[in-house]
Design a protein around this motif. Sequence first.
Motif, PDB file in Angstrom:
ATOM      1  N   ALA A 307       0.704  -1.397   0.182  1.00 46.46           N
ATOM      2  CA  ALA A 307       0.400  -0.279   0.396  1.00 46.46           C
ATOM      3  C   ALA A 307       0.962   1.094   0.134  1.00 46.46           C
ATOM      4  CB  ALA A 307      -1.227   0.000   1.030  1.00 46.46           C
ATOM      5  N   MET A 308       1.932   0.734   0.610  1.00 45.34           N
ATOM      6  CA  MET A 308       2.837   2.422   0.794  1.00 45.34           C
ATOM      7  C   MET A 308       3.255   2.494  -0.517  1.00 45.34           C
ATOM      8  SD  MET A 308       4.445   5.239   2.539  1.00 45.34           S
ATOM      9  CE  MET A 308       3.532   5.025   4.057  1.00 45.34           C
ATOM     10  N   ALA A 309       4.249   1.285  -1.315  1.00 42.69           N
ATOM     11  CA  ALA A 309       4.144   1.646  -2.116  1.00 42.69           C
ATOM     12  C   ALA A 309       3.942   2.392  -3.217  1.00 42.69           C
ATOM     13  CB  ALA A 309       5.313   0.918  -2.283  1.00 42.69           C
ATOM     14  N   LEU A 310       2.629   1.811  -3.545  1.00 47.66           N
ATOM     15  CA  LEU A 310       1.011   2.256  -4.634  1.00 47.66           C
ATOM     16  C   LEU A 310       1.021   3.877  -4.792  1.00 47.66           C
ATOM     17  CD1 LEU A 310      -1.698   0.379  -5.607  1.00 47.66           C
ATOM     18  CD2 LEU A 310      -1.228   3.461  -4.940  1.00 47.66           C
ATOM     19  N   LEU A 311       0.717   4.035  -3.035  1.00 50.16           N
ATOM     20  CA  LEU A 311       0.727   5.475  -2.648  1.00 50.16           C
ATOM     21  C   LEU A 311       1.721   6.653  -3.419  1.00 50.16           C
ATOM     22  CD1 LEU A 311      -0.927   5.418   0.790  1.00 50.16           C
ATOM     23  CD2 LEU A 311      -1.928   5.830  -1.754  1.00 50.16           C
ATOM     24  N   THR A 312       3.613   5.965  -3.092  1.00 52.62           N
ATOM     25  CA  THR A 312       4.578   7.097  -3.313  1.00 52.62           C
ATOM     26  C   THR A 312       4.854   7.158  -4.762  1.00 52.62           C
ATOM     27  OG1 THR A 312       5.758   5.467  -1.457  1.00 52.62           O
ATOM     28  CG2 THR A 312       7.100   6.411  -2.940  1.00 52.62           C
ATOM     29  N   TRP A 313       4.059   5.597  -5.455  1.00 51.67           N
ATOM     30  CA  TRP A 313       4.799   5.900  -7.291  1.00 51.67           C
ATOM     31  C   TRP A 313       3.189   7.383  -7.738  1.00 51.67           C
ATOM     32  CZ3 TRP A 313       7.222   2.123  -9.787  1.00 51.67           C
ATOM     33  CH2 TRP A 313       7.300   2.378 -11.111  1.00 51.67           C
ATOM     34  N   LEU A 314       1.986   6.698  -6.951  1.00 51.82           N
ATOM     35  CA  LEU A 314       0.909   7.892  -7.649  1.00 51.82           C
ATOM     36  C   LEU A 314       1.104   8.433  -7.015  1.00 51.82           C
ATOM     37  CD1 LEU A 314      -2.385   5.750  -6.939  1.00 51.82           C
ATOM     38  CD2 LEU A 314      -0.868   6.569  -8.838  1.00 51.82           C
ATOM     39  N   ILE A 315       2.396   9.690  -5.817  1.00 48.83           N
ATOM     40  CA  ILE A 315       2.145  10.955  -6.099  1.00 48.83           C
ATOM     41  C   ILE A 315       3.979  11.216  -7.012  1.00 48.83           C
ATOM     42  CG2 ILE A 315       3.209  12.089  -3.709  1.00 48.83           C
ATOM     43  CD1 ILE A 315       2.069  10.541  -1.950  1.00 48.83           C
ATOM     44  N   LEU A 316       4.523  10.471  -7.033  1.00 51.90           N
ATOM     45  CA  LEU A 316       5.389  10.575  -8.002  1.00 51.90           C
ATOM     46  C   LEU A 316       5.087  10.843  -9.056  1.00 51.90           C
ATOM     47  CD1 LEU A 316       8.542   8.177  -6.516  1.00 51.90           C
ATOM     48  CD2 LEU A 316       8.304  10.741  -6.242  1.00 51.90           C
ATOM     49  N   ASP A 317       3.944  10.002 -10.492  1.00 53.53           N
ATOM     50  CA  ASP A 317       3.487  10.207 -10.629  1.00 53.53           C
ATOM     51  C   ASP A 317       2.895  11.534 -10.898  1.00 53.53           C
ATOM     52  OD1 ASP A 317       4.331   8.003 -12.734  1.00 53.53           O
ATOM     53  OD2 ASP A 317       2.185   7.077 -12.127  1.00 53.53           O
ATOM     54  N   ALA A 318       1.877  12.242  -9.608  1.00 59.80           N
ATOM     55  CA  ALA A 318       0.862  13.548  -9.819  1.00 59.80           C
ATOM     56  C   ALA A 318       2.134  15.055 -10.203  1.00 59.80           C
ATOM     57  CB  ALA A 318       0.020  13.053  -8.786  1.00 59.80           C
ATOM     58  N   ALA A 319       3.503  13.940  -9.574  1.00 59.27           N
ATOM     59  CA  ALA A 319       4.436  15.760  -8.981  1.00 59.27           C
ATOM     60  C   ALA A 319       5.058  15.634 -10.246  1.00 59.27           C
ATOM     61  CB  ALA A 319       4.921  14.973  -8.026  1.00 59.27           C
ATOM     62  N   VAL A 320       5.559  14.772 -11.022  1.00 63.60           N
ATOM     63  CA  VAL A 320       6.248  14.715 -12.531  1.00 63.60           C
ATOM     64  C   VAL A 320       5.597  14.526 -13.360  1.00 63.60           C
ATOM     65  CG1 VAL A 320       8.289  13.862 -13.360  1.00 63.60           C
ATOM     66  CG2 VAL A 320       7.914  13.888 -11.253  1.00 63.60           C
ATOM     67  N   TYR A 321       4.503  14.247 -13.792  1.00 64.98           N
ATOM     68  CA  TYR A 321       3.717  13.947 -14.141  1.00 64.98           C
ATOM     69  C   TYR A 321       2.750  14.168 -15.215  1.00 64.98           C
ATOM     70  CZ  TYR A 321       7.531  10.462 -15.878  1.00 64.98           C
ATOM     71  OH  TYR A 321       9.414  10.080 -16.109  1.00 64.98           O
ATOM     72  N   ASP A 322       2.091  14.775 -13.593  1.00 64.83           N
ATOM     73  CA  ASP A 322       0.898  15.672 -13.150  1.00 64.83           C
ATOM     74  C   ASP A 322      -0.427  14.214 -13.787  1.00 64.83           C
ATOM     75  OD1 ASP A 322      -1.339  17.150 -12.176  1.00 64.83           O
ATOM     76  OD2 ASP A 322      -1.462  17.937 -13.993  1.00 64.83           O
ATOM     77  N   ARG A 323       0.109  13.210 -13.683  1.00 58.54           N
ATOM     78  CA  ARG A 323      -1.321  12.061 -14.263  1.00 58.54           C
ATOM     79  C   ARG A 323      -0.353  10.412 -13.715  1.00 58.54           C
ATOM     80  NH1 ARG A 323      -0.833   8.654 -18.490  1.00 58.54           N
ATOM     81  NH2 ARG A 323       1.043   9.565 -19.158  1.00 58.54           N
TER      82      ARG A 323
END
Length: 396
Positions: A307-323
């Motif tokens: 769960a933590m890794a999933l959230l980490t990946w989503l946050i990085l995607d949102a911050a860098v790619y906005d998607r």
Amino acid sequence: MFLNTIYAGFSNKFLNRIRRIIYITYVTLALYASTSIILIAKAQPQPWLSGYPSSSVPSWLDTGSNAWMLTAATLVGLMSIPGLMLFYGGLTRRKYAINTMMMVLYAFSVVLILWMLFEYEMSFGPPLLAVKGFGILGKPAPVLSSSMLDSQADVPLAQQQPNIALPTLVYFQFVFAAITPALIVGALIERMNFKAWMLFVPLWSTLVYGPIAYWLWGGGWLAQLGAADFSGGYVIHLDAGVAAVIAAMMIGPRLDNERKLSPHNLTQVATGLGLLWLGWNGFNGGDPYGVTIDASIAVVNTNLAAAMALLTWLILDAAVYDRPSLTGAASGAVAGLVGITPAAGYVNGLGALIIGLASGAAAWVSLNLVQYRLKPLRNIDDATGVFSTHAGSQAS
């Protein structure tokens, strides 16, 4: 396609040699199986069931632990079929989906035959080869006779004798052996010929997976030096990740216009991810070889890290790619599951969260900033990022 590349660079004579090697390999395996069956039959002239104990519950058998281990093994088996079949099959283009799923299905089937004929004993049996007391390889032998199948589980060199039945341990370790080459499929989709895969799997499983499993889990030299791998972080995921990137280098990249991953069915991907995630409860929860407190701890830690890794990946995607994306979320969850695997029963909940954070971030950086960005690595076409999610997360 893989064969198209071979056709361009090599003669038909070379291709015929490869086909002959495949045929000879399977004829040899068939002869080995036939010989094993004959030897077993000669050693046991009685009816097949006569070799089993008079009591179906011997004094050494812990029925609760045995039941959990059978359940855990089934959960891990579901991770391959249908879990990886759906996951990888959905990630690829529609025209390659059947070939991709067949690659996973074949790996599961052929490894089972090899495992029962010689590979289990080669990985967990008494030593065949040792150097200065350090185990290098177990003695290959079939696990088919009733005298073996009715006995207590035993890993001689590791001095382990859990209170479960030997066939339970054999099957539990088989599903690990089967999923490891199946993981490599993700790096090779859309360009590997199925006949080449038919040759690759039995050779790789015998020459690579079996010895490495013996070194760590079978009590071999790495275990003797103090190395610990709770549930396959190194034996399975680092092993598969390195093999995947080497295989991708050898096969070569896809055409430039096909290099981008184009999932044809995201619902199928999500279903496969669900089977992988929940199947991991058996993957990590079964490795204490019984119903123990650390089995429960391992299950909780597994889900926390994912769960933590999933959230980490989503946050990085949102911050860098906005998607943020489903495929990104799936990659993050798998990275967390892989990252926690070697320590699932050794850390507390806080440790699991930290491992999940580190695994998700390490795999994201490896996939997005290293594997597809650095010039020396661009021609290594690891289609679904197997190296990043399975080997990269171990580096964290």
